[in-house]
Motif scaffolding. Structure first.
Motif, mmCIF file in Angstrom:
data_model
loop_
_atom_site.group_PDB
_atom_site.id
_atom_site.type_symbol
_atom_site.label_atom_id
_atom_site.label_comp_id
_atom_site.label_asym_id
_atom_site.label_seq_id
_atom_site.Cartn_x
_atom_site.Cartn_y
_atom_site.Cartn_z
ATOM 1 N N ARG A 165 -67.834 14.628 35.620
ATOM 2 C CA ARG A 165 -67.139 14.321 34.255
ATOM 3 C C ARG A 165 -65.835 14.691 34.441
ATOM 4 N N ARG A 166 -65.581 15.915 34.875
ATOM 5 C CA ARG A 166 -64.055 16.367 34.708
ATOM 6 C C ARG A 166 -63.229 15.647 35.583
ATOM 7 N N ARG A 167 -63.936 15.080 36.776
ATOM 8 C CA ARG A 167 -62.830 14.396 37.756
ATOM 9 C C ARG A 167 -62.942 12.971 37.347
ATOM 10 N N VAL A 168 -63.728 12.301 36.576
ATOM 11 C CA VAL A 168 -63.631 10.985 36.062
ATOM 12 C C VAL A 168 -62.555 10.950 34.726
ATOM 13 N N LEU A 169 -62.608 11.951 33.989
ATOM 14 C CA LEU A 169 -61.625 11.944 32.942
ATOM 15 C C LEU A 169 -60.019 12.397 33.493
ATOM 16 N N ARG A 170 -60.186 13.255 34.361
ATOM 17 C CA ARG A 170 -58.681 13.534 35.025
ATOM 18 C C ARG A 170 -58.092 12.083 36.081
ATOM 19 N N GLY A 171 -58.934 11.486 36.456
ATOM 20 C CA GLY A 171 -58.709 10.395 37.616
ATOM 21 C C GLY A 171 -58.430 9.406 37.071
ATOM 22 N N ARG A 186 -57.123 8.738 33.934
ATOM 23 C CA ARG A 186 -56.245 8.814 32.668
ATOM 24 C C ARG A 186 -55.295 7.571 32.914
ATOM 25 N N ARG A 187 -54.497 7.535 34.033
ATOM 26 C CA ARG A 187 -53.235 6.493 34.240
ATOM 27 C C ARG A 187 -53.724 5.166 34.063
ATOM 28 N N PRO A 188 -54.938 4.811 34.973
ATOM 29 C CA PRO A 188 -55.270 3.472 34.980
ATOM 30 C C PRO A 188 -55.722 2.908 33.599
ATOM 31 N N VAL A 189 -56.364 3.912 32.778
ATOM 32 C CA VAL A 189 -56.961 3.559 31.333
ATOM 33 C C VAL A 189 -55.478 3.450 30.653
ATOM 34 N N ILE A 190 -54.611 4.222 30.627
ATOM 35 C CA ILE A 190 -53.261 3.814 29.845
ATOM 36 C C ILE A 190 -52.861 2.622 30.064
ATOM 37 N N ALA A 191 -52.641 2.438 31.404
ATOM 38 C CA ALA A 191 -51.943 0.946 31.827
ATOM 39 C C ALA A 191 -52.947 -0.111 31.325
ATOM 40 N N ALA A 192 -54.073 -0.074 31.510
ATOM 41 C CA ALA A 192 -55.167 -1.043 31.402
ATOM 42 C C ALA A 192 -55.283 -1.278 29.643
ATOM 43 N N GLU A 207 -60.945 4.981 43.296
ATOM 44 C CA GLU A 207 -60.688 5.968 44.528
ATOM 45 C C GLU A 207 -60.302 7.382 43.846
ATOM 46 N N SER A 208 -60.227 7.654 42.472
ATOM 47 C CA SER A 208 -60.030 8.994 42.055
ATOM 48 C C SER A 208 -61.302 9.546 41.670
ATOM 49 N N ALA A 209 -62.331 8.865 41.291
ATOM 50 C CA ALA A 209 -63.476 9.344 40.543
ATOM 51 C C ALA A 209 -64.501 10.023 41.745
ATOM 52 N N ALA A 210 -65.507 10.781 41.474
ATOM 53 C CA ALA A 210 -66.456 11.572 42.234
ATOM 54 C C ALA A 210 -67.294 10.493 42.406
ATOM 55 N N PRO A 211 -68.112 10.497 43.534
ATOM 56 C CA PRO A 211 -69.002 9.381 43.897
ATOM 57 C C PRO A 211 -70.181 9.061 42.861
ATOM 58 N N GLU A 212 -70.576 10.287 42.325
ATOM 59 C CA GLU A 212 -71.615 10.130 41.419
ATOM 60 C C GLU A 212 -71.125 9.526 39.955
ATOM 61 N N VAL A 213 -69.870 9.260 39.709
ATOM 62 C CA VAL A 213 -69.559 8.866 38.363
ATOM 63 C C VAL A 213 -68.573 7.371 38.595
ATOM 64 N N ARG A 214 -68.913 6.835 39.543
ATOM 65 C CA ARG A 214 -67.889 5.613 40.078
ATOM 66 C C ARG A 214 -68.064 4.381 38.821
ATOM 67 N N VAL A 215 -69.335 4.195 38.434
ATOM 68 C CA VAL A 215 -69.479 3.217 37.592
ATOM 69 C C VAL A 215 -68.902 3.636 36.166
ATOM 70 N N GLN A 216 -68.853 4.863 35.713
ATOM 71 C CA GLN A 216 -68.114 5.469 34.491
ATOM 72 C C GLN A 216 -66.734 5.131 34.622
ATOM 73 N N ALA A 217 -66.204 5.410 35.859
ATOM 74 C CA ALA A 217 -64.789 5.232 35.902
ATOM 75 C C ALA A 217 -64.239 3.754 35.628
ATOM 76 N N GLY A 218 -64.916 2.767 36.412
ATOM 77 C CA GLY A 218 -64.897 1.381 36.045
ATOM 78 C C GLY A 218 -65.000 1.179 34.732
ATOM 79 N N ALA A 219 -66.069 1.570 34.142
ATOM 80 C CA ALA A 219 -66.264 1.430 32.680
ATOM 81 C C ALA A 219 -65.222 1.693 31.726
ATOM 82 N N TRP A 220 -64.502 3.059 31.979
ATOM 83 C CA TRP A 220 -63.479 3.461 31.200
ATOM 84 C C TRP A 220 -62.166 2.325 31.378
#
Length: 423
Positions: free
Chosen positions: A213-219, A221-227, A333-346
């Protein structure tokens, strides 16, 4: 270019898995319009239809990261099947409630649609995570994401057209049935694909989940702002094009052509972006693409007529799909393997939330400001989002998000067991 994309589709199980996901995702282009038309007809009130659609889209968009976390934790087969089952069942219940005008109260309609939106299966983020497993080479993954983004753009073009055909011969509620059937068939075919059957739930240990969770939130941030900036630009553009056409004495058919130019530009930009072997990293390209979109909107504010506006919207579209695709690449690329779907969902949530906010902002701007100044304001906000993303890239230059697209995905990402518009 064709050879590059052909190589993506030659990956074992890629065509079957991708086709299944697109079948289910076509539901997202059909259900919202069908629900709006059916609820309007059943309630006889545009206000009720507006509130119901706000509930449907709100729960669908803002709960997307929560649903994605279930995919990461339990795997796509164990999580997608009950989600799709609940989604289809609730759409079936909604179909019954709207079949006869006045048969259901607005409270019931709102509750059922909100529940259906909350259960929307995240096939888009899950498919993008599966692409990460199928295409371990970074350049190949870039092409896969671009192909996915262009196909998604087309789904949101053909979906409403299909609804138009359906309502020409049947009640709007039939469109809801069609959307539910597509979701059921697509999800069943998707989870039965070998590429998805092989995916196992990630490590669900408490420490691993907290770190993920910490990695997905940190990783992200930039793509979420741009998106979010891209989404806001799209939401603003839709309404401002309508206002511009009306102000220049053009009909609704002219609006359709301008928005089609935006979609066409996005499709072309997405295909070109996926075919080019970029030397610069995704982290460097993302703010530049967002800035290009902002500058195109600034130019749209100077358009003297509808033809010029259509051309500028096509130019703006050239940056849309590449920006969103690049945001997905960075998040993956930034998210941990176990939270890859969450990263894309954000990222997905950011685009949709930005579009919703953009529509609201455009409604406020169009009154006191001319369409030219409204376009300029939207362009300035998009440039600010690009600057924020660039600032993040400067501060985190060594983060994984800035790995060049030509580099290979790390070994732990290739072996990960975890697997856009609200698709």
């Amino acid at each position: 270019m064709s050879a590059s994309y052909a190589r993506v589709l030659r990956i074992p199980h890629a065509r079957r898995t991708f086709a299944a996901a697109l079948t289910g995702r076509l539901s997202y282009g059909i259900v919202p319009l069908s629900v709006m038309l059916a609820v309007t007809r059943a309630s006889g009130s545009y206000a009720v239809a507006g509130v119901v659609m706000a509930l449907f889209s709100g729960t669908s968009v803002f709960l997307s990261p929560v649903r994605a976390s279930l995919i990461d934790r339990h795997g796509p087969r164990r999580a997608l099947v009950p989600m799709a089952g609940a989604y289809v069942a609730l759409l079936g219940l909604l179909t019954v409630t709207v079949w006869r005008p006045g048969a259901a109260s607005p409270l019931v309609l709102g509750a059922v649609t909100a529940a259906a939106g909350a259960c929307t299966p995240p096939l888009g983020p899950t498919m993008r995570a599966v692409w990460g497993r199928l295409a371990p080479e970074r350049a190949l993954l870039q092409r896969a994401y671009s192909l996915d983004g262009v196909a998604e753009e087309l789904l949101f073009v053909f979906g409403p057209l299909l609804v138009g055909v359906v309502v020409g011969v049947a009640p709007p509620a039939v469109g809801i049935i069609v959307g539910a059937a597509l979701m059921a068939a697509g999800t069943a075919a998707f989870v039965s694909s070998p590429a998805v059957r092989d995916v196992r739930p990630g490590d669900t240990g408490a420490a691993s989940r907290g770190k993920g969770r910490r990695r997905v939130l940190r990783g992200v941030r930039r793509p979420v702002i741009a998106a979010a900036g891209v989404g806001l630009a799209l939401g603003v553009a839709d309404l401002l094009v309508v206002a511009f056409a009306e102000g220049h004495g053009h009909g609704d058919d002219s609006v359709a052509w301008v928005l089609a130019a935006l979609s066409a530009g996005s499709a072309v930009g997405g295909l070109v972006n996926g075919a080019v072997a970029w030397r610069s990293s995704a982290g460097v390209r993302l703010p530049l693409l967002a800035a290009g979109l902002g500058l195109a909107l600034l130019g749209a504010g100077l358009a003297p007529g509808l033809g010029t506006l259509a051309a500028l919207m096509a130019v703006a579209g050239l940056f849309v799909a590449p920006a969103i695709t690049t945001a997905y690449l960075i998040a993956d690329e930034s998210a941990a393997p176990e939270v890859r779907v969450q990263a894309g969902a954000w990222v997905n949530t950011a685009v949709n939330a930005g579009a919703t906010a953009g529509a609201a902002v455009a409604g406020v701007l169009v009154g006191p400001l001319s369409t030219g100044w409204s376009f300029a304001t939207a362009g300035a906000v998009t440039l600010l989002a690009a600057a924020a993303a660039a600032r993040g890239a400067t501060h985190h230059g060594g983060a994984p998000a800035d790995v060049g697209d030509g580099g290979a995905v790390a070994a732990d990402r290739r072996q990960s067991s975890s697997p856009s518009r609200s698709s």
